[in-house]
Design a protein around this motif. Sequence first.
Motif, PDB file in Angstrom:
ATOM      1  N   GLN A 140      -9.561  23.123 -57.349  1.00  0.00           N
ATOM      2  CA  GLN A 140      -9.023  24.133 -56.455  1.00  0.00           C
ATOM      3  C   GLN A 140      -9.301  25.533 -57.000  1.00  0.00           C
ATOM      4  O   GLN A 140      -9.023  25.798 -58.164  1.00  0.00           O
ATOM      5  CB  GLN A 140      -7.501  23.952 -56.296  1.00  0.00           C
ATOM      6  CG  GLN A 140      -7.090  22.636 -55.677  1.00  0.00           C
ATOM      7  CD  GLN A 140      -5.583  22.446 -55.690  1.00  0.00           C
ATOM      8  OE1 GLN A 140      -4.836  23.325 -56.112  1.00  0.00           O
ATOM      9  NE2 GLN A 140      -5.129  21.292 -55.232  1.00  0.00           N
ATOM     10  N   GLN A 142      -8.654  29.352 -57.892  1.00  0.00           N
ATOM     11  CA  GLN A 142      -7.424  30.024 -58.315  1.00  0.00           C
ATOM     12  C   GLN A 142      -7.692  31.523 -58.450  1.00  0.00           C
ATOM     13  O   GLN A 142      -8.578  31.936 -59.182  1.00  0.00           O
ATOM     14  CB  GLN A 142      -6.936  29.479 -59.663  1.00  0.00           C
ATOM     15  CG  GLN A 142      -6.666  27.989 -59.670  1.00  0.00           C
ATOM     16  CD  GLN A 142      -6.381  27.463 -61.059  1.00  0.00           C
ATOM     17  OE1 GLN A 142      -6.637  28.141 -62.055  1.00  0.00           O
ATOM     18  NE2 GLN A 142      -5.863  26.250 -61.133  1.00  0.00           N
ATOM     19  N   ASN A 147      -3.440  28.979 -55.588  1.00  0.00           N
ATOM     20  CA  ASN A 147      -4.483  27.964 -55.515  1.00  0.00           C
ATOM     21  C   ASN A 147      -4.803  27.709 -54.049  1.00  0.00           C
ATOM     22  O   ASN A 147      -3.961  27.928 -53.181  1.00  0.00           O
ATOM     23  CB  ASN A 147      -4.025  26.659 -56.154  1.00  0.00           C
ATOM     24  CG  ASN A 147      -4.043  26.701 -57.665  1.00  0.00           C
ATOM     25  OD1 ASN A 147      -3.878  27.758 -58.274  1.00  0.00           O
ATOM     26  ND2 ASN A 147      -4.222  25.556 -58.280  1.00  0.00           N
ATOM     27  N   TYR A 149      -6.102  24.777 -51.341  1.00  0.00           N
ATOM     28  CA  TYR A 149      -6.433  23.381 -51.049  1.00  0.00           C
ATOM     29  C   TYR A 149      -7.849  23.276 -50.491  1.00  0.00           C
ATOM     30  O   TYR A 149      -8.304  24.135 -49.730  1.00  0.00           O
ATOM     31  CB  TYR A 149      -5.478  22.805 -50.009  1.00  0.00           C
ATOM     32  CG  TYR A 149      -4.154  22.303 -50.528  1.00  0.00           C
ATOM     33  CD1 TYR A 149      -3.990  21.871 -51.844  1.00  0.00           C
ATOM     34  CD2 TYR A 149      -3.056  22.236 -49.684  1.00  0.00           C
ATOM     35  CE1 TYR A 149      -2.767  21.404 -52.300  1.00  0.00           C
ATOM     36  CE2 TYR A 149      -1.827  21.763 -50.128  1.00  0.00           C
ATOM     37  CZ  TYR A 149      -1.692  21.348 -51.442  1.00  0.00           C
ATOM     38  OH  TYR A 149      -0.484  20.875 -51.883  1.00  0.00           O
ATOM     39  N   ASP A 221       2.553  29.727 -54.264  1.00  0.00           N
ATOM     40  CA  ASP A 221       1.363  29.672 -55.112  1.00  0.00           C
ATOM     41  C   ASP A 221       0.260  28.774 -54.571  1.00  0.00           C
ATOM     42  O   ASP A 221      -0.693  28.462 -55.278  1.00  0.00           O
ATOM     43  CB  ASP A 221       1.748  29.223 -56.524  1.00  0.00           C
ATOM     44  CG  ASP A 221       2.441  27.862 -56.548  1.00  0.00           C
ATOM     45  OD1 ASP A 221       2.760  27.321 -55.462  1.00  0.00           O
ATOM     46  OD2 ASP A 221       2.675  27.334 -57.655  1.00  0.00           O
ATOM     47  N   ILE A 222       0.352  28.350 -53.320  1.00  0.00           N
ATOM     48  CA  ILE A 222      -0.693  27.546 -52.693  1.00  0.00           C
ATOM     49  C   ILE A 222      -0.920  28.079 -51.285  1.00  0.00           C
ATOM     50  O   ILE A 222       0.034  28.389 -50.566  1.00  0.00           O
ATOM     51  CB  ILE A 222      -0.324  26.052 -52.621  1.00  0.00           C
ATOM     52  CG1 ILE A 222      -0.062  25.471 -54.013  1.00  0.00           C
ATOM     53  CG2 ILE A 222      -1.446  25.255 -51.948  1.00  0.00           C
ATOM     54  CD1 ILE A 222       0.466  24.048 -53.988  1.00  0.00           C
TER      55      ILE A 222
END
Length: 458
Positions: A140, A142, A147, A149, A221-222
Amino acid sequence: MNLPIVPIASLADLMAALSGPGPRTLELQTSVPCPFSITLPPGFALTGKGKDGCLLVFGNGDGIGLTAGNRVAHLTVVATPSARAIYTQTGFADMGRIALEDLDVTGQVSIITRSGTDKLDLLVDKLHIAACDARRYSEQPQKYGVNVYQGALTVYNFNGDANSTIRATLTGISMGAKNAPVLGSGIFVSGFGDQGGWVEIDKLTTGAVHSCGMLPYGTADIITAGVFVVYGAKAKRVEHFGEVVTYGVNDMVLDTWGTVEEWIAHAPVVSWGPSGIGFVNFGTVERFVAEREIVTHGLGARGFNQYDGTVKDIRFKSIETFGDGSIGIQVSKPVGTITVDEGITTHGSVGNTLVKGVNMQLPAEAFSVKPCGVVEKLVVQGDLVTHGAKVTTYAVEGGKVGAVDIRGRVLAHGQDANAVLVAAKGSTPLTNVRASAAAGKALVVDDGEVTDRTGWSG
Protein backbone atom coordinates in the motif's frame (compact mmCIF):
# COMPACT_ATOMS: atom_id res chain seq x y z
CA MET A 1 2.67 -13.09 -34.10
CA ASN A 2 0.17 -15.85 -34.94
CA LEU A 3 0.55 -18.65 -32.43
CA PRO A 4 -0.66 -22.20 -33.03
CA ILE A 5 -4.15 -22.66 -31.52
CA VAL A 6 -4.92 -25.50 -29.15
CA PRO A 7 -8.66 -26.04 -28.52
CA ILE A 8 -9.55 -26.54 -24.84
CA ALA A 9 -12.76 -28.39 -23.95
CA SER A 10 -11.95 -29.64 -20.44
CA LEU A 11 -9.69 -29.19 -17.44
CA ALA A 12 -7.61 -32.11 -18.65
CA ASP A 13 -7.09 -30.38 -22.00
CA LEU A 14 -6.06 -27.19 -20.24
CA MET A 15 -3.49 -28.83 -17.97
CA ALA A 16 -2.01 -30.84 -20.81
CA ALA A 17 -1.68 -27.76 -23.02
CA LEU A 18 -0.04 -25.70 -20.25
CA SER A 19 2.65 -28.36 -19.82
CA GLY A 20 3.19 -28.81 -23.54
CA PRO A 21 5.54 -27.01 -25.93
CA GLY A 22 5.00 -23.35 -26.62
CA PRO A 23 4.38 -20.60 -27.15
CA ARG A 24 0.80 -21.29 -28.21
CA THR A 25 -2.74 -19.98 -27.87
CA LEU A 26 -5.05 -22.01 -25.67
CA GLU A 27 -8.63 -21.39 -26.84
CA LEU A 28 -11.50 -22.36 -24.55
CA GLN A 29 -14.43 -23.86 -26.40
CA THR A 30 -16.69 -24.01 -23.35
CA SER A 31 -16.74 -23.27 -19.64
CA VAL A 32 -14.04 -24.93 -17.59
CA PRO A 33 -14.08 -25.24 -13.77
CA CYS A 34 -10.61 -25.23 -12.26
CA PRO A 35 -9.98 -26.17 -8.58
CA PHE A 36 -6.57 -24.46 -8.44
CA SER A 37 -4.69 -21.52 -9.94
CA ILE A 38 -2.82 -21.88 -13.20
CA THR A 39 0.27 -20.20 -14.66
CA LEU A 40 0.71 -19.19 -18.28
CA PRO A 41 4.29 -19.92 -19.39
CA PRO A 42 6.16 -17.14 -21.21
CA GLY A 43 4.63 -16.37 -24.60
CA PHE A 44 1.41 -18.32 -24.01
CA ALA A 45 -2.02 -16.85 -24.70
CA LEU A 46 -5.35 -17.91 -23.23
CA THR A 47 -8.50 -16.94 -25.11
CA GLY A 48 -12.11 -17.95 -25.51
CA LYS A 49 -14.54 -18.19 -28.40
CA GLY A 50 -16.67 -15.62 -26.58
CA LYS A 51 -17.22 -14.31 -23.05
CA ASP A 52 -20.80 -15.56 -22.77
CA GLY A 53 -20.02 -19.22 -23.30
CA CYS A 54 -16.42 -19.46 -22.17
CA LEU A 55 -15.99 -19.14 -18.41
CA LEU A 56 -12.86 -20.11 -16.53
CA VAL A 57 -14.00 -20.59 -12.93
CA PHE A 58 -11.54 -20.93 -10.04
CA GLY A 59 -13.13 -22.55 -7.01
CA ASN A 60 -10.22 -22.11 -4.60
CA GLY A 61 -7.71 -19.27 -4.35
CA ASP A 62 -6.26 -17.23 -7.18
CA GLY A 63 -6.80 -17.61 -10.90
CA ILE A 64 -4.47 -16.98 -13.85
CA GLY A 65 -0.81 -16.25 -13.15
CA LEU A 66 1.07 -14.27 -15.81
CA THR A 67 4.82 -14.55 -16.47
CA ALA A 68 6.00 -12.71 -19.60
CA GLY A 69 4.61 -11.95 -23.05
CA ASN A 70 1.14 -13.30 -22.19
CA ARG A 71 -2.28 -12.49 -23.59
CA VAL A 72 -5.67 -13.22 -22.01
CA ALA A 73 -8.72 -12.32 -24.10
CA HIS A 74 -12.42 -12.93 -24.84
CA LEU A 75 -13.13 -14.72 -21.57
CA THR A 76 -15.10 -14.53 -18.37
CA VAL A 77 -12.76 -15.25 -15.46
CA VAL A 78 -14.36 -15.98 -12.10
CA ALA A 79 -12.55 -16.28 -8.77
CA THR A 80 -13.85 -15.45 -5.31
CA PRO A 81 -14.03 -11.64 -4.97
CA SER A 82 -11.22 -11.56 -2.37
CA ALA A 83 -8.85 -13.54 -4.61
CA ARG A 84 -6.74 -12.44 -7.58
CA ALA A 85 -8.48 -13.54 -10.76
CA ILE A 86 -5.51 -12.44 -12.90
CA TYR A 87 -2.11 -11.62 -11.44
CA THR A 88 1.57 -11.33 -12.31
CA GLN A 89 4.24 -13.78 -11.18
CA THR A 90 7.38 -11.70 -11.48
CA GLY A 91 11.02 -12.65 -11.76
CA PHE A 92 11.79 -11.76 -15.37
CA ALA A 93 13.85 -8.61 -15.90
CA ASP A 94 11.78 -7.90 -19.01
CA MET A 95 8.19 -9.14 -18.88
CA GLY A 96 7.60 -8.09 -22.48
CA ARG A 97 4.08 -7.20 -23.57
CA ILE A 98 1.13 -8.41 -21.50
CA ALA A 99 -2.33 -7.88 -23.00
CA LEU A 100 -5.70 -8.28 -21.25
CA GLU A 101 -8.54 -7.76 -23.72
CA ASP A 102 -12.32 -8.10 -23.72
CA LEU A 103 -12.66 -9.66 -20.27
CA ASP A 104 -15.40 -9.95 -17.66
CA VAL A 105 -13.86 -10.71 -14.29
CA THR A 106 -14.80 -11.48 -10.71
CA GLY A 107 -11.83 -10.96 -8.40
CA GLN A 108 -8.86 -8.63 -8.54
CA VAL A 109 -6.78 -7.98 -11.64
CA SER A 110 -3.36 -7.41 -10.08
CA ILE A 111 -0.43 -6.32 -12.24
CA ILE A 112 2.44 -5.82 -9.79
CA THR A 113 6.14 -5.82 -10.69
CA ARG A 114 8.77 -6.26 -8.00
CA SER A 115 12.53 -6.11 -7.48
CA GLY A 116 14.32 -7.68 -10.44
CA THR A 117 11.70 -6.67 -13.00
CA ASP A 118 12.63 -3.50 -14.87
CA LYS A 119 10.35 -3.50 -17.88
CA LEU A 120 6.72 -4.28 -18.67
CA ASP A 121 4.54 -3.08 -21.54
CA LEU A 122 0.91 -3.45 -20.49
CA LEU A 123 -2.29 -3.23 -22.52
CA VAL A 124 -5.66 -3.54 -20.83
CA ASP A 125 -8.68 -2.99 -23.08
CA LYS A 126 -12.40 -3.63 -22.47
CA LEU A 127 -12.16 -4.95 -18.93
CA HIS A 128 -15.16 -5.14 -16.62
CA ILE A 129 -14.72 -6.25 -13.02
CA ALA A 130 -18.09 -7.23 -11.59
CA ALA A 131 -17.02 -7.87 -7.99
CA CYS A 132 -13.78 -7.61 -6.03
CA ASP A 133 -12.55 -7.13 -2.46
CA ALA A 134 -9.04 -5.62 -2.65
CA ARG A 135 -8.71 -4.56 0.97
CA ARG A 136 -6.45 -7.34 2.27
CA TYR A 137 -3.30 -6.75 0.22
CA SER A 138 -0.34 -5.41 2.16
CA GLU A 139 1.43 -3.47 -0.61
CA GLN A 140 0.00 0.00 0.00
CA PRO A 141 1.32 3.48 -0.85
CA GLN A 142 1.95 5.67 2.19
CA LYS A 143 2.08 9.47 2.23
CA TYR A 144 0.31 12.50 3.71
CA GLY A 145 -0.50 10.53 6.86
CA VAL A 146 -2.51 7.82 5.09
CA ASN A 147 -2.26 4.42 3.39
CA VAL A 148 -4.15 3.66 0.19
CA TYR A 149 -6.01 0.41 -0.43
CA GLN A 150 -5.33 -1.32 -3.72
CA GLY A 151 -8.03 -1.46 -6.39
CA ALA A 152 -10.06 -3.98 -8.31
CA LEU A 153 -7.65 -3.14 -11.13
CA THR A 154 -4.20 -2.59 -9.64
CA VAL A 155 -1.17 -1.60 -11.71
CA TYR A 156 1.72 -1.19 -9.27
CA ASN A 157 5.46 -0.92 -9.86
CA PHE A 158 6.83 -2.15 -6.54
CA ASN A 159 10.44 -1.97 -7.73
CA GLY A 160 12.09 1.22 -6.47
CA ASP A 161 14.87 1.24 -9.05
CA ALA A 162 14.92 4.52 -10.99
CA ASN A 163 15.28 2.56 -14.25
CA SER A 164 12.25 0.36 -13.62
CA THR A 165 9.19 1.29 -15.69
CA ILE A 166 5.76 -0.08 -16.51
CA ARG A 167 4.39 1.44 -19.71
CA ALA A 168 0.62 1.09 -19.76
CA THR A 169 -2.37 1.74 -21.99
CA LEU A 170 -5.60 1.18 -20.05
CA THR A 171 -8.83 1.67 -22.03
CA GLY A 172 -12.48 0.78 -21.60
CA ILE A 173 -12.22 -0.09 -17.91
CA SER A 174 -15.40 -0.42 -15.84
CA MET A 175 -16.25 -2.00 -12.50
CA GLY A 176 -19.05 -2.64 -10.10
CA ALA A 177 -22.59 -1.37 -10.69
CA LYS A 178 -24.96 1.13 -9.17
CA ASN A 179 -25.32 0.28 -5.47
CA ALA A 180 -23.07 -2.75 -5.99
CA PRO A 181 -19.51 -1.38 -5.77
CA VAL A 182 -16.21 -3.21 -5.79
CA LEU A 183 -14.53 -3.07 -2.36
CA GLY A 184 -11.30 -1.14 -1.81
CA SER A 185 -10.28 1.28 -4.54
CA GLY A 186 -11.58 0.98 -8.06
CA ILE A 187 -8.73 1.72 -10.48
CA PHE A 188 -5.36 2.01 -8.71
CA VAL A 189 -2.17 2.93 -10.57
CA SER A 190 1.02 3.52 -8.58
CA GLY A 191 4.75 3.65 -8.86
CA PHE A 192 7.12 2.82 -6.00
CA GLY A 193 7.49 6.45 -4.95
CA ASP A 194 8.56 9.90 -6.08
CA GLN A 195 12.14 8.91 -6.93
CA GLY A 196 11.84 5.71 -8.91
CA GLY A 197 9.78 2.72 -9.94
CA TRP A 198 7.64 4.45 -12.57
CA VAL A 199 4.35 3.79 -14.29
CA GLU A 200 3.96 5.72 -17.54
CA ILE A 201 0.35 5.79 -18.76
CA ASP A 202 -0.29 6.73 -22.36
CA LYS A 203 -4.06 6.63 -21.89
CA LEU A 204 -6.52 5.66 -19.16
CA THR A 205 -10.20 5.61 -20.14
CA THR A 206 -13.13 4.31 -18.14
CA GLY A 207 -16.78 3.53 -18.33
CA ALA A 208 -18.77 3.47 -15.10
CA VAL A 209 -16.73 2.89 -11.92
CA HIS A 210 -18.41 2.10 -8.58
CA SER A 211 -16.25 1.48 -5.50
CA CYS A 212 -16.43 1.46 -1.70
CA GLY A 213 -13.56 1.18 0.78
CA MET A 214 -15.76 -0.24 3.57
CA LEU A 215 -13.81 1.77 6.15
CA PRO A 216 -15.36 2.37 9.58
CA TYR A 217 -16.40 5.92 10.35
CA GLY A 218 -13.65 7.81 12.16
CA THR A 219 -10.77 6.13 10.29
CA ALA A 220 -8.07 8.74 9.67
CA ASP A 221 -5.11 6.83 8.22
CA ILE A 222 -6.59 4.89 5.28
CA ILE A 223 -8.20 6.17 2.09
CA THR A 224 -9.45 4.76 -1.19
CA ALA A 225 -10.58 6.21 -4.51
CA GLY A 226 -12.71 5.34 -7.49
CA VAL A 227 -9.74 6.25 -9.72
CA PHE A 228 -6.38 6.88 -8.06
CA VAL A 229 -3.23 7.94 -9.92
CA VAL A 230 -0.71 7.55 -7.09
CA TYR A 231 2.90 8.72 -6.80
CA GLY A 232 5.39 7.52 -9.38
CA ALA A 233 2.60 7.40 -11.98
CA LYS A 234 2.69 9.74 -14.98
CA ALA A 235 -0.40 9.88 -17.18
CA LYS A 236 -0.76 11.72 -20.46
CA ARG A 237 -4.55 11.46 -20.59
CA VAL A 238 -7.24 10.23 -18.19
CA GLU A 239 -10.81 10.23 -19.47
CA HIS A 240 -14.13 9.03 -17.99
CA PHE A 241 -17.08 8.18 -20.24
CA GLY A 242 -19.22 6.76 -17.43
CA GLU A 243 -20.04 7.99 -13.94
CA VAL A 244 -17.45 7.50 -11.21
CA VAL A 245 -19.15 6.88 -7.86
CA THR A 246 -17.83 6.06 -4.38
CA TYR A 247 -19.95 4.99 -1.43
CA GLY A 248 -17.92 4.82 1.78
CA VAL A 249 -15.86 6.65 4.38
CA ASN A 250 -12.72 8.40 3.02
CA ASP A 251 -13.62 7.27 -0.49
CA MET A 252 -12.23 9.87 -2.85
CA VAL A 253 -13.76 9.76 -6.31
CA LEU A 254 -10.83 11.05 -8.40
CA ASP A 255 -7.46 11.38 -6.67
CA THR A 256 -3.86 11.88 -7.70
CA TRP A 257 -0.46 12.03 -6.03
CA GLY A 258 1.22 11.69 -9.43
CA THR A 259 1.27 13.61 -12.70
CA VAL A 260 -1.56 13.93 -15.23
CA GLU A 261 -1.33 16.08 -18.34
CA GLU A 262 -5.04 16.08 -19.22
CA TRP A 263 -7.94 14.72 -17.16
CA ILE A 264 -11.51 14.87 -18.48
CA ALA A 265 -14.72 13.59 -16.86
CA HIS A 266 -17.58 13.42 -19.38
CA ALA A 267 -19.99 11.92 -16.82
CA PRO A 268 -21.01 12.77 -13.23
CA VAL A 269 -18.54 12.49 -10.35
CA VAL A 270 -20.39 11.44 -7.18
CA SER A 271 -19.54 10.42 -3.62
CA TRP A 272 -22.00 9.13 -1.00
CA GLY A 273 -19.82 8.64 2.08
CA PRO A 274 -18.29 10.86 4.80
CA SER A 275 -15.02 12.61 3.85
CA GLY A 276 -15.37 11.64 0.21
CA ILE A 277 -13.99 14.21 -2.24
CA GLY A 278 -15.02 14.58 -5.86
CA PHE A 279 -11.55 15.51 -7.08
CA VAL A 280 -8.52 15.83 -4.81
CA ASN A 281 -5.07 16.76 -6.06
CA PHE A 282 -1.74 16.24 -4.33
CA GLY A 283 0.16 15.95 -7.61
CA THR A 284 0.65 17.98 -10.78
CA VAL A 285 -2.23 18.26 -13.25
CA GLU A 286 -1.92 20.40 -16.36
CA ARG A 287 -5.63 20.49 -17.23
CA PHE A 288 -8.71 19.07 -15.52
CA VAL A 289 -12.26 19.31 -16.90
CA ALA A 290 -15.48 18.03 -15.30
CA GLU A 291 -18.07 18.38 -18.05
CA ARG A 292 -20.82 17.09 -15.77
CA GLU A 293 -21.67 17.85 -12.16
CA ILE A 294 -19.60 16.96 -9.11
CA VAL A 295 -21.94 16.04 -6.24
CA THR A 296 -20.95 14.83 -2.77
CA HIS A 297 -23.14 13.52 0.04
CA GLY A 298 -22.00 13.00 3.60
CA LEU A 299 -20.24 14.65 6.49
CA GLY A 300 -17.10 16.46 5.35
CA ALA A 301 -17.46 15.35 1.72
CA ARG A 302 -15.97 18.10 -0.44
CA GLY A 303 -16.14 18.91 -4.13
CA PHE A 304 -12.52 19.81 -4.96
CA ASN A 305 -9.43 20.04 -2.77
CA GLN A 306 -5.98 21.24 -3.81
CA TYR A 307 -3.70 20.02 -1.02
CA ASP A 308 -0.25 19.78 -2.63
CA GLY A 309 1.31 20.15 -6.05
CA THR A 310 -0.69 22.23 -8.51
CA VAL A 311 -3.26 22.25 -11.27
CA LYS A 312 -2.70 24.81 -14.00
CA ASP A 313 -6.15 24.94 -15.58
CA ILE A 314 -9.29 23.49 -14.02
CA ARG A 315 -12.91 23.72 -15.11
CA PHE A 316 -16.08 22.43 -13.48
CA LYS A 317 -19.64 22.38 -14.77
CA SER A 318 -20.99 22.69 -11.22
CA ILE A 319 -20.27 21.55 -7.67
CA GLU A 320 -22.89 20.74 -5.03
CA THR A 321 -22.24 19.27 -1.59
CA PHE A 322 -24.63 17.94 1.06
CA GLY A 323 -23.30 17.62 4.60
CA ASP A 324 -21.73 19.55 7.45
CA GLY A 325 -18.08 20.37 6.75
CA SER A 326 -18.58 19.74 3.01
CA ILE A 327 -16.67 22.52 1.25
CA GLY A 328 -17.26 23.20 -2.44
CA ILE A 329 -13.71 24.21 -3.43
CA GLN A 330 -10.76 24.47 -1.05
CA VAL A 331 -7.28 25.55 -2.19
CA SER A 332 -4.19 25.20 0.01
CA LYS A 333 -1.44 25.45 -2.66
CA PRO A 334 -0.89 27.65 -5.73
CA VAL A 335 -3.04 26.87 -8.76
CA GLY A 336 -3.76 28.55 -12.07
CA THR A 337 -7.25 29.37 -13.35
CA ILE A 338 -10.39 27.85 -11.83
CA THR A 339 -13.53 28.14 -13.97
CA VAL A 340 -17.03 27.09 -12.88
CA ASP A 341 -19.49 27.08 -15.78
CA GLU A 342 -22.55 27.22 -13.53
CA GLY A 343 -22.15 27.59 -9.75
CA ILE A 344 -21.20 26.13 -6.39
CA THR A 345 -23.78 25.26 -3.71
CA THR A 346 -23.24 23.75 -0.27
CA HIS A 347 -25.86 22.41 2.14
CA GLY A 348 -24.24 22.14 5.55
CA SER A 349 -22.75 23.86 8.54
CA VAL A 350 -19.57 23.04 10.50
CA GLY A 351 -18.63 19.37 10.61
CA ASN A 352 -15.94 16.73 10.83
CA THR A 353 -13.77 16.01 7.81
CA LEU A 354 -10.46 14.26 7.00
CA VAL A 355 -7.51 16.51 6.16
CA LYS A 356 -4.10 14.88 5.51
CA GLY A 357 -4.70 12.01 7.90
CA VAL A 358 -6.32 14.13 10.62
CA ASN A 359 -10.03 14.50 11.36
CA MET A 360 -10.92 18.14 12.03
CA GLN A 361 -13.85 20.55 12.06
CA LEU A 362 -14.45 22.71 8.97
CA PRO A 363 -17.33 24.89 7.78
CA ALA A 364 -19.10 24.02 4.52
CA GLU A 365 -17.84 27.06 2.58
CA ALA A 366 -18.53 27.33 -1.14
CA PHE A 367 -15.07 28.67 -2.01
CA SER A 368 -12.12 28.67 0.39
CA VAL A 369 -8.48 29.67 0.02
CA LYS A 370 -6.30 28.77 2.99
CA PRO A 371 -2.80 30.00 3.96
CA CYS A 372 -0.27 29.05 1.21
CA GLY A 373 -3.15 28.80 -1.25
CA VAL A 374 -3.00 30.97 -4.37
CA VAL A 375 -5.52 31.13 -7.20
CA GLU A 376 -4.33 33.08 -10.22
CA LYS A 377 -7.89 33.62 -11.46
CA LEU A 378 -11.37 32.52 -10.42
CA VAL A 379 -14.25 32.63 -12.93
CA VAL A 380 -17.77 31.64 -11.85
CA GLN A 381 -20.57 32.00 -14.40
CA GLY A 382 -23.34 31.45 -11.83
CA ASP A 383 -23.87 31.82 -8.09
CA LEU A 384 -21.91 30.88 -4.99
CA VAL A 385 -24.44 29.76 -2.38
CA THR A 386 -24.30 28.30 1.13
CA HIS A 387 -27.22 27.11 3.26
CA GLY A 388 -25.52 26.33 6.57
CA ALA A 389 -25.17 28.19 9.83
CA LYS A 390 -21.88 29.85 10.73
CA VAL A 391 -20.25 29.39 7.34
CA THR A 392 -18.79 31.82 4.83
CA THR A 393 -19.68 31.52 1.17
CA TYR A 394 -16.52 33.13 -0.30
CA ALA A 395 -13.60 32.92 2.13
CA VAL A 396 -10.00 33.93 1.49
CA GLU A 397 -8.22 33.26 4.77
CA GLY A 398 -4.49 33.86 4.49
CA GLY A 399 -4.20 32.87 0.85
CA LYS A 400 -4.55 34.95 -2.30
CA VAL A 401 -6.82 35.24 -5.32
CA GLY A 402 -5.19 37.25 -8.09
CA ALA A 403 -8.29 37.96 -10.19
CA VAL A 404 -11.99 37.33 -9.62
CA ASP A 405 -14.86 37.23 -12.10
CA ILE A 406 -18.08 36.08 -10.41
CA ARG A 407 -20.98 36.84 -12.71
CA GLY A 408 -23.74 35.65 -10.40
CA ARG A 409 -24.46 36.28 -6.73
CA VAL A 410 -22.65 35.40 -3.52
CA LEU A 411 -25.32 34.26 -1.06
CA ALA A 412 -25.25 33.00 2.53
CA HIS A 413 -28.62 31.69 3.72
CA GLY A 414 -27.64 30.24 7.10
CA GLN A 415 -27.88 31.73 10.58
CA ASP A 416 -24.81 33.80 11.51
CA ALA A 417 -23.35 33.16 8.07
CA ASN A 418 -21.12 35.50 6.05
CA ALA A 419 -21.34 35.93 2.30
CA VAL A 420 -17.76 37.18 1.88
CA LEU A 421 -14.66 37.13 4.05
CA VAL A 422 -11.32 38.30 2.66
CA ALA A 423 -8.62 38.27 5.33
CA ALA A 424 -5.52 38.26 3.14
CA LYS A 425 -3.21 40.89 1.73
CA GLY A 426 -2.98 41.09 -2.03
CA SER A 427 -6.25 39.37 -2.85
CA THR A 428 -8.46 41.03 -5.43
CA PRO A 429 -11.57 42.46 -3.73
CA LEU A 430 -14.97 41.46 -5.07
CA THR A 431 -16.52 44.12 -7.29
CA ASN A 432 -19.64 44.06 -9.43
CA VAL A 433 -20.92 41.14 -7.37
CA ARG A 434 -24.17 41.06 -5.44
CA ALA A 435 -23.62 39.57 -2.01
CA SER A 436 -26.13 39.06 0.76
CA ALA A 437 -26.51 37.15 4.00
CA ALA A 438 -29.77 36.17 5.65
CA ALA A 439 -28.15 36.76 9.03
CA GLY A 440 -24.70 37.92 10.02
CA LYS A 441 -22.31 39.97 7.93
CA ALA A 442 -22.58 40.12 4.18
CA LEU A 443 -19.06 41.40 3.58
CA VAL A 444 -15.98 41.41 5.77
CA VAL A 445 -12.66 42.54 4.30
CA ASP A 446 -9.63 42.81 6.54
CA ASP A 447 -7.19 44.11 3.96
CA GLY A 448 -9.35 46.55 2.07
CA GLU A 449 -11.44 49.62 2.41
CA VAL A 450 -14.56 47.78 3.57
CA THR A 451 -14.43 46.12 6.99
CA ASP A 452 -18.11 45.34 7.46
CA ARG A 453 -21.19 46.11 5.43
CA THR A 454 -24.31 44.16 6.27
CA GLY A 455 -26.56 43.77 3.27
CA TRP A 456 -23.78 44.85 0.95
CA SER A 457 -24.43 44.88 -2.77
CA GLY A 458 -21.77 45.92 -5.24
